[in-house]
Each structure stands twice: as C-alpha cells, then as structure tokens.
Design an enzyme around this catalytic site. Structure first.
Site, mmCIF file in Angstrom:
data_model
loop_
_atom_site.group_PDB
_atom_site.id
_atom_site.type_symbol
_atom_site.label_atom_id
_atom_site.label_comp_id
_atom_site.label_asym_id
_atom_site.label_seq_id
_atom_site.Cartn_x
_atom_site.Cartn_y
_atom_site.Cartn_z
ATOM 1 C CG ASP A 37 41.139 -16.958 75.736
ATOM 2 O OD1 ASP A 37 40.729 -16.510 74.643
ATOM 3 O OD2 ASP A 37 42.337 -17.199 75.959
ATOM 4 C CE LYS A 53 44.215 -19.594 78.046
ATOM 5 N NZ LYS A 53 43.641 -18.244 78.213
ATOM 6 C CE LYS A 104 45.947 -18.056 75.092
ATOM 7 N NZ LYS A 104 45.034 -16.905 75.308
#
Length: 241
Positions: free
Chosen positions: A103, A169, A199
């Site tokens: 991430d 995300k 996400k």
C-alpha cells in the site's frame, strides 16, 4: 444500485466479510508482541491480509506462513513524500522480506501541484519494479482523500489506473479524515472495475459501516477492529437464524 442490493447483512457470511479485511497493525508505538498477537488474530479470523509496518514484515511473514493470510505493508507511509527511488527500494525490500501486498502513498504535494506526469511515473516505477520481483504482487495507491479536492481524487484514480495499480485507496488513517461513502462512490465511478479495485481505509470501526463501504464500491476494507466486527456479525447472523 444493483451492487448495493446484493450486499447486505442477510446476503453476506462472516467468512466473506473476513476476506474483505486488511487488518491494520500500523500504530507507531505498537510493540513486537502486539504485532505477533495481531497476526494470530488474523489467522484465527482468516482475513484477507495483515498490513504491518515495513520493519515488521519479516515477523508477520513468519507468523502467518501457511495460514492463508497474506502479508502486506506500507510504502512511503504516511505522507508519501519520500523520493520515487526510495519508494522502489522500500517496495523491493518488503517483497524480499515476505510481503505480497504493498500500500503505497502517492506524492500528495506533487498531485496538488499539478505534476501529473511525475505522479504517474512514480506509481508506475513502483508497480513495474514490484511486479518484476513478484508478478503476483498487489499494489494499492493511497490518496489521502481528506487532503484532496474531488477533481484531484478523480485525477489520482486516472493516474493510478494508467500506471497499472491494482487498487486505489482512500486514506492512511493517520491524517485529517478517513473513508467516506462519497469518496468511495467517486473512486468507483472514476476507475474501471475490470482493471482497478477500491480499498476503504480510515475510521471504519463497525460492521454496519463496513457493509456501507462495500455497497459504495469498496472491494477491501482496512480496519483494526476486526474481532469486534466479525464477532458482531456472527452474533447478528445467529439472531437472524
């Protein structure tokens, strides 16, 4: 609307919800014992992955070997301000240590400065390097939506998708805001579902909000309250039966 109609407490199982969860173990003061205990919890609840600090990847990989739970970590966390070369090095080291999901925080300042080619190239450098080292590596790009305008969020989606990222995300969970339903809907509408997943992360502490995030278009949910959420779902499903 069709997606929302299919996703509800009644249609989901606790196992399905668990497999949407990336369990976060990212607090800066978190001890090694807490990381190990968190990994054990991930194995018990069979979540999709654990997301740990890069210094804890080796520990998490050892703890979760053979459990079916993936190990993820964060790159350029939490502000995204390290150079592209440093982010690439961090990504490759994390893979070598056992991470299979990364991430990464995009360069927020460069995005807000309109340096779109730079932002796209940085993401692409990390995606290409990581997937050369580990073809199955999953790359998620963190935007920090609370710091961006809607136009900047849309541009971040476009640049991430063009660079080959697997996910976009919402946030790190360490800034001024977390996942909102409006942001998730915008991100889902601004990416191709066949190419890029979404996400939700930041401030998701209840089963009801997790389900709302799924209904809004999220595919993965970053949470720390995994046990409370899954236990609540099991209890409520039992009550329905």
């Amino acid at each position: 609307m069709e997606r929302a109609a299919k996703i509800s407490l009644e249609t989901l199982t606790p196992e399905q919800v668990a497999k949407t969860i990336d369990h976060a173990l990212l607090r800066p003061e978190m001890t090694i014992d807490e990381v190990i205990e968190g990994c054990r919890l991930c194995a018990k609840y069979q979540v999709a992955s654990v997301c740990v600090k890069s210094c804890d990847v080796l520990i998490a990989a050892k703890q979760l070997q053979g459990t079916g739970v993936d190990v993820g970590t964060v790159i350029g966390f939490p502000h995204g301000n390290t150079s592209a070369k440093v982010k690439v090095f961090e990504a490759l080291q994390a893979i070598d240590d056992g991470a299979v999901e990364l991430d990464m925080v995009l360069n927020i300042a460069h995005l807000k400065s309109g340096l779109y080619d730079n932002v796209r190239e940085e993401i692409k450098l990390i995606v290409d390097a990581a997937k050369e080292r580990l073809p199955t590596c999953c790359i998620k790009v963190i935007f920090e939506c609370s710091l961006l305008s809607d136009e900047e969020k849309v541009m971040a989606c476009k640049l991430s998708e063009e660079a080959g990222a697997d996910y976009v995300k919402t946030s790190t969970g360490f800034s001024t805001g977390g996942a909102t339903i409006a942001d998730l809907k915008l991100m889902r509408a601004s990416t191709d579902p066949a190419k890029t997943k979404v996400k939700a992360s930041g401030g998701i502490r209840s089963l009801d909000y997790l389900i709302e995030c799924l209904q809004a278009g999220a595919d993965r949910i970053g949470v720390s309250a995994t046990a409370a959420i899954i236990d609540d779902m099991r209890a409520r499903k039992a009550a329905l039966d």
